[in-house]
Design a protein around this motif. Structure first.
Motif, PDB file in Angstrom:
ATOM      1  N   ASP A   1       0.818  -1.215   0.000  1.00 32.63           N
ATOM      2  CA  ASP A   1       0.000   0.000   0.000  1.00 32.63           C
ATOM      3  C   ASP A   1       0.850   1.263   0.000  1.00 32.63           C
ATOM      4  OD1 ASP A   1      -2.290  -1.487  -0.013  1.00 32.63           O
ATOM      5  OD2 ASP A   1      -2.636  -1.354   2.135  1.00 32.63           O
ATOM      6  N   ILE A   2       1.965   1.225   0.719  1.00 31.25           N
ATOM      7  CA  ILE A   2       2.840   2.395   0.817  1.00 31.25           C
ATOM      8  C   ILE A   2       4.182   2.072   0.195  1.00 31.25           C
ATOM      9  CG2 ILE A   2       4.069   3.948   2.388  1.00 31.25           C
ATOM     10  CD1 ILE A   2       1.766   3.733   4.318  1.00 31.25           C
ATOM     11  N   GLN A   3       4.599   2.911  -0.730  1.00 28.77           N
ATOM     12  CA  GLN A   3       5.892   2.792  -1.377  1.00 28.77           C
ATOM     13  C   GLN A   3       6.819   3.886  -0.836  1.00 28.77           C
ATOM     14  OE1 GLN A   3       6.556   0.399  -4.166  1.00 28.77           O
ATOM     15  NE2 GLN A   3       4.721  -0.456  -3.191  1.00 28.77           N
ATOM     16  N   VAL A   4       8.114   3.596  -0.807  1.00 30.22           N
ATOM     17  CA  VAL A   4       9.075   4.574  -0.294  1.00 30.22           C
ATOM     18  C   VAL A   4      10.234   4.710  -1.277  1.00 30.22           C
ATOM     19  CG1 VAL A   4       8.497   4.145   2.118  1.00 30.22           C
ATOM     20  CG2 VAL A   4      10.332   2.819   1.034  1.00 30.22           C
ATOM     21  N   LEU A   5      10.875   5.834  -1.243  1.00 34.10           N
ATOM     22  CA  LEU A   5      12.067   6.092  -2.037  1.00 34.10           C
ATOM     23  C   LEU A   5      13.207   6.361  -1.068  1.00 34.10           C
ATOM     24  CD1 LEU A   5      13.436   6.498  -4.787  1.00 34.10           C
ATOM     25  CD2 LEU A   5      12.784   8.913  -4.655  1.00 34.10           C
ATOM     26  N   GLY A   6      14.024   5.324  -0.848  1.00 32.32           N
ATOM     27  CA  GLY A   6      15.123   5.446   0.097  1.00 32.32           C
ATOM     28  C   GLY A   6      14.623   5.904   1.451  1.00 32.32           C
ATOM     29  N   GLU A   7      15.236   6.921   1.969  1.00 33.50           N
ATOM     30  CA  GLU A   7      14.792   7.521   3.235  1.00 33.50           C
ATOM     31  C   GLU A   7      14.280   8.933   2.991  1.00 33.50           C
ATOM     32  OE1 GLU A   7      18.018   7.292   5.975  1.00 33.50           O
ATOM     33  OE2 GLU A   7      18.023   5.094   6.060  1.00 33.50           O
ATOM     34  N   THR A   8      13.769   9.137   1.763  1.00 32.13           N
ATOM     35  CA  THR A   8      13.384  10.493   1.370  1.00 32.13           C
ATOM     36  C   THR A   8      11.890  10.736   1.480  1.00 32.13           C
ATOM     37  OG1 THR A   8      15.210  10.497  -0.202  1.00 32.13           O
ATOM     38  CG2 THR A   8      13.564  12.233  -0.440  1.00 32.13           C
ATOM     39  N   MET A   9      11.097   9.932   0.782  1.00 36.04           N
ATOM     40  CA  MET A   9       9.663  10.197   0.712  1.00 36.04           C
ATOM     41  C   MET A   9       8.862   8.908   0.697  1.00 36.04           C
ATOM     42  SD  MET A   9       9.388  11.485  -3.269  1.00 36.04           S
ATOM     43  CE  MET A   9      10.793  12.594  -3.109  1.00 36.04           C
ATOM     44  N   ALA A  10       7.550   9.038   0.930  1.00 34.82           N
ATOM     45  CA  ALA A  10       6.632   7.895   0.953  1.00 34.82           C
ATOM     46  C   ALA A  10       5.308   8.312   0.319  1.00 34.82           C
ATOM     47  CB  ALA A  10       6.411   7.404   2.374  1.00 34.82           C
ATOM     48  N   TRP A  11       4.576   7.326  -0.205  1.00 35.95           N
ATOM     49  CA  TRP A  11       3.287   7.625  -0.834  1.00 35.95           C
ATOM     50  C   TRP A  11       2.454   6.356  -0.939  1.00 35.95           C
ATOM     51  CZ3 TRP A  11       8.002   7.338  -3.126  1.00 35.95           C
ATOM     52  CH2 TRP A  11       8.174   6.386  -4.133  1.00 35.95           C
TER      53      TRP A  11
ATOM     54  N   ARG B   1       0.453   6.074  -8.118  1.00 30.64           N
ATOM     55  CA  ARG B   1       0.368   6.850  -6.879  1.00 30.64           C
ATOM     56  C   ARG B   1      -1.064   7.290  -6.620  1.00 30.64           C
ATOM     57  NH1 ARG B   1       1.391  12.317  -5.385  1.00 30.64           N
ATOM     58  NH2 ARG B   1       2.212  12.880  -7.450  1.00 30.64           N
ATOM     59  N   SER B   2      -1.571   6.952  -5.440  1.00 29.87           N
ATOM     60  CA  SER B   2      -2.962   7.241  -5.087  1.00 29.87           C
ATOM     61  C   SER B   2      -3.053   8.070  -3.817  1.00 29.87           C
ATOM     62  CB  SER B   2      -3.735   5.928  -4.904  1.00 29.87           C
ATOM     63  OG  SER B   2      -3.148   5.144  -3.876  1.00 29.87           O
ATOM     64  N   GLY B   3      -2.001   8.793  -3.502  1.00 31.45           N
ATOM     65  CA  GLY B   3      -1.974   9.661  -2.328  1.00 31.45           C
ATOM     66  C   GLY B   3      -0.880  10.696  -2.499  1.00 31.45           C
ATOM     67  N   PRO B   4      -0.787  11.643  -1.583  1.00 34.58           N
ATOM     68  CA  PRO B   4       0.217  12.704  -1.708  1.00 34.58           C
ATOM     69  C   PRO B   4       1.628  12.191  -1.430  1.00 34.58           C
ATOM     70  CG  PRO B   4      -0.898  12.862   0.400  1.00 34.58           C
ATOM     71  CD  PRO B   4      -1.605  11.784  -0.361  1.00 34.58           C
ATOM     72  N   LEU B   5       2.617  12.885  -1.987  1.00 32.88           N
ATOM     73  CA  LEU B   5       4.014  12.620  -1.658  1.00 32.88           C
ATOM     74  C   LEU B   5       4.325  13.307  -0.333  1.00 32.88           C
ATOM     75  CD1 LEU B   5       5.781  13.240  -5.107  1.00 32.88           C
ATOM     76  CD2 LEU B   5       5.585  11.044  -3.923  1.00 32.88           C
ATOM     77  N   VAL B   6       4.765  12.536   0.651  1.00 35.39           N
ATOM     78  CA  VAL B   6       5.139  13.117   1.945  1.00 35.39           C
ATOM     79  C   VAL B   6       6.561  12.688   2.278  1.00 35.39           C
ATOM     80  CG1 VAL B   6       2.756  13.115   2.777  1.00 35.39           C
ATOM     81  CG2 VAL B   6       4.241  11.172   3.308  1.00 35.39           C
ATOM     82  N   TYR B   7       7.193  13.494   3.114  1.00 33.51           N
ATOM     83  CA  TYR B   7       8.528  13.096   3.567  1.00 33.51           C
ATOM     84  C   TYR B   7       8.406  11.866   4.453  1.00 33.51           C
ATOM     85  CZ  TYR B   7      10.242  17.447   1.618  1.00 33.51           C
ATOM     86  OH  TYR B   7      10.560  18.454   0.751  1.00 33.51           O
ATOM     87  N   GLN B   8       9.433  11.004   4.404  1.00 33.92           N
ATOM     88  CA  GLN B   8       9.304   9.690   5.024  1.00 33.92           C
ATOM     89  C   GLN B   8       9.076   9.762   6.526  1.00 33.92           C
ATOM     90  OE1 GLN B   8      12.312   6.953   3.814  1.00 33.92           O
ATOM     91  NE2 GLN B   8      11.213   5.175   4.582  1.00 33.92           N
ATOM     92  N   THR B   9       9.451  10.844   7.158  1.00 27.60           N
ATOM     93  CA  THR B   9       9.190  10.973   8.589  1.00 27.60           C
ATOM     94  C   THR B   9       7.694  10.998   8.884  1.00 27.60           C
ATOM     95  OG1 THR B   9       9.429  13.372   8.345  1.00 27.60           O
ATOM     96  CG2 THR B   9      11.351  12.144   9.110  1.00 27.60           C
ATOM     97  N   TYR B  10       6.856  11.233   7.843  1.00 30.48           N
ATOM     98  CA  TYR B  10       5.401  11.258   8.022  1.00 30.48           C
ATOM     99  C   TYR B  10       4.739  10.002   7.430  1.00 30.48           C
ATOM    100  CZ  TYR B  10       5.969  16.150   9.279  1.00 30.48           C
ATOM    101  OH  TYR B  10       6.340  17.318   9.916  1.00 30.48           O
ATOM    102  N   GLU B  11       5.547   8.990   7.129  1.00 30.62           N
ATOM    103  CA  GLU B  11       5.008   7.780   6.505  1.00 30.62           C
ATOM    104  C   GLU B  11       3.887   7.162   7.338  1.00 30.62           C
ATOM    105  OE1 GLU B  11       6.439   3.208   5.468  1.00 30.62           O
ATOM    106  OE2 GLU B  11       7.957   4.784   5.749  1.00 30.62           O
ATOM    107  N   GLU B  12       4.072   7.097   8.646  1.00 28.66           N
ATOM    108  CA  GLU B  12       3.067   6.466   9.499  1.00 28.66           C
ATOM    109  C   GLU B  12       1.779   7.273   9.600  1.00 28.66           C
ATOM    110  OE1 GLU B  12       4.750   5.541  13.267  1.00 28.66           O
ATOM    111  OE2 GLU B  12       6.196   4.087  12.461  1.00 28.66           O
ATOM    112  N   SER B  13       1.816   8.511   9.138  1.00 28.11           N
ATOM    113  CA  SER B  13       0.608   9.341   9.159  1.00 28.11           C
ATOM    114  C   SER B  13      -0.268   9.123   7.935  1.00 28.11           C
ATOM    115  CB  SER B  13       0.986  10.824   9.251  1.00 28.11           C
ATOM    116  OG  SER B  13       1.685  11.102  10.447  1.00 28.11           O
ATOM    117  N   LEU B  14       0.260   8.420   6.929  1.00 26.85           N
ATOM    118  CA  LEU B  14      -0.512   8.172   5.713  1.00 26.85           C
ATOM    119  C   LEU B  14      -1.636   7.176   5.968  1.00 26.85           C
ATOM    120  CD1 LEU B  14       2.243   7.923   2.947  1.00 26.85           C
ATOM    121  CD2 LEU B  14       0.514   9.714   3.196  1.00 26.85           C
TER     122      LEU B  14
END
Length: 467
Positions: free
Chosen positions: A403-413, A421-434
């Motif tokens: 459900d959630i894809q990540v790019l290194g330690e940069t971003m998640a969506w 992509r079916s959601g906003p691009l967020v910085y990975q520190t906010y991954e758990e908020s998605l």
């Protein structure tokens, strides 16, 4: 100035004679009709008896010359046959939007239809060939106050369109947060068009769907230039229609993008099909004479029309029908799953386990314990074979996308079943908020859910906030 012909029937000496008359202006036929009905003496000699025929009888004498082509109806209008000039000619029809007065709805779910559409036309057009109907538009119903109202329980294509447009117009659409949302294409009757495209920029992927928006065989990435540009999903949708009607022996071959392949064979007869126009051409020949067809390609077809998976599936279906006709109960479930191009589908299972395979059933790509599908591992194989540098995360217990894809330690969506992509691009520190479920609801038209896709995230949590 165009001239429209109006026909009346005159009785002279017991004989019924049709007489043709021309109106002064094609947009004043309604006035002429009233004149003939209410004051025939102003048009005819007193010793002539006038009989006004049923309007449909006039159509043989009226020549339609629409000033607007079917494909050129203005936005918000639909071309309909039999609505202009006494129901004899076609025209573009505008239906009532939300909040406007109404006498019914064009949507069959709310008692509409086409039989009485002519009666709902408010007036002849003053310019062009656009008529105004007093019926509500699709996905609207005429309430007890005779006002067009949205059905809040409707989750169809037009509803999603309308909610998307509403979010854009009332300021609830935020580009750095909602850029993943896409506006579906709908048919005139409010269903999903066969081809839908979603994704941002070069990430765009087009897919084939049924009238309710459910996934069918056929897709193309934007980087697949030819498949993408010619895609129409006509074959995939036709196979769906036939199977939905109970035809389990469909042998149509669809291309990877859901279009028809050029060569088609059914019930022992073969013919050529133009993939773009979906119009058959050349002659029909028995399958054993297929090499004489213009569209025959020995490299693509080989020795027989049905490919390996298709042959196994056809044999199983034929055996099952023979057993059923003889009163023997067999297993209706085939031993293989085939895609509509005749190759093996990604998801295969035996009596014990489920697996993901390539299209040739040669390489096992993963297990699929939960049986949800194999889209991710199939896409991963496609990227590798075509030297596309794209990293994707597949679920551990299946071949589907996480459900959630990540790019290194940069971003998640969030991504959907197609990896789009079916959601906003967020910085990975906010991954758990998605919250990907809320993202799905947002795309489906529940605008209130859009605020909760990234729960309690400040604007700078979004990668695109400062872009």
């Amino acid at each position: 100035m165009r001239v429209w012909l109006y026909v009346v029937v005159v009785v002279v000496g017991g004989a019924v004679l049709p007489t043709t008359y021309a109106t002064a202006n094609d947009h004043n036929i309604g006035e002429l009709d009233n004149l003939i009905q209410n004051d025939p003496a102003s048009l005819w000699l007193s010793d002539v008896t006038l009989l006004v025929p049923h309007p449909q009888q006039l159509c043989a004498y009226i020549r339609c010359q629409e000033p607007i082509l079917k494909t050129e109806c203005p936005d918000g209008s639909y071309y309909r046959e039999g609505v202009a000039q006494f129901g004899c000619c076609g025209a573009c029809v505008q239906f009532q939007p939300e909040g406007e007065p109404c006498t019914g709805s064009v949507d069959p779910r709310y008692g509409g239809g086409y039989v009485e559409l002519v009666a709902s036309i408010a007036a002849q057009p003053q310019t062009g060939n656009v008529l105004q109907s007093m019926w509500c538009d699709y996905s609207l119903y005429c309430n007890e106050n005779n006002t067009c109202q949205i059905d809040t329980k409707d989750e169809g294509c037009v509803y999603v369109q309308r909610q998307y447009d509403l979010a854009k117009s009332d300021g609830n659409y935020t580009s750095y947060r909602d850029d993943y949302r896409w506006r579906p294409d709908c048919t005139l009757d409010g269903k999903y068009a066969a081809k839908q495209c979603k994704g941002v920029g070069e990430e765009e992927r087009c897919i084939c769907v049924d009238p309710d928006g459910n996934r069918l065989f056929g897709d193309a990435f934007k980087i697949q230039t030819e498949l993408y540009s010619t895609m129409n999903c006509a074959c995939s949708r036709r196979v769906w229609e036939r199977k939905a009607a109970g035809d389990l022996t469909v042998t149509l071959h669809c291309a990877a993008n859901g279009n028809y392949e050029a060569l088609q064979c059914e019930d022992g007869w073969c013919y050529c099909m133009d993939p773009n126009t979906t119009i058959p051409y050349d002659v029909r020949l028995p399958e054993n004479s297929v090499k004489h067809l213009l569209c025959y390609n020995e490299t693509l077809m080989g020795e027989q029309y049905l490919r390996r998976c298709g042959s196994q599936l056809a044999a199983h279906t034929e055996l099952y029908e023979v057993m059923e006709n003889r009163g023997v109960k067999g297993n209706p479930d085939p031993l293989v799953n085939c895609d509509l191009d005749g190759s093996f589908a990604g998801y295969q299972r035996d009596q014990v386990s489920a697996y993901c395979y390539d299209k040739y059933m040669k390489d096992q790509l993963s297990t699929s314990i939960d049986g949800t599908g194999c889209q991710c591992v199939r896409d991963k194989q496609f990227f590798a074979e075509n030297n596309i540098a794209k990293s994707v995360l597949c679920s551990f217990n299946s071949g589907e996308y996480q459900d959630i894809q990540v790019l290194g330690e940069t971003m998640a969506w969030c991504v959907d079943e197609d990896g789009v992509r079916s959601g906003p691009l967020v910085y990975q520190t906010y991954e758990e908020s998605l919250n990907c479920d809320k993202a799905t609801e947002c795309q489906a038209g529940t605008n209130d859910s859009c605020d909760d896709v990234c729960e309690e995230c400040p604007p700078d949590a979004y990668v695109l906030y400062n872009s």
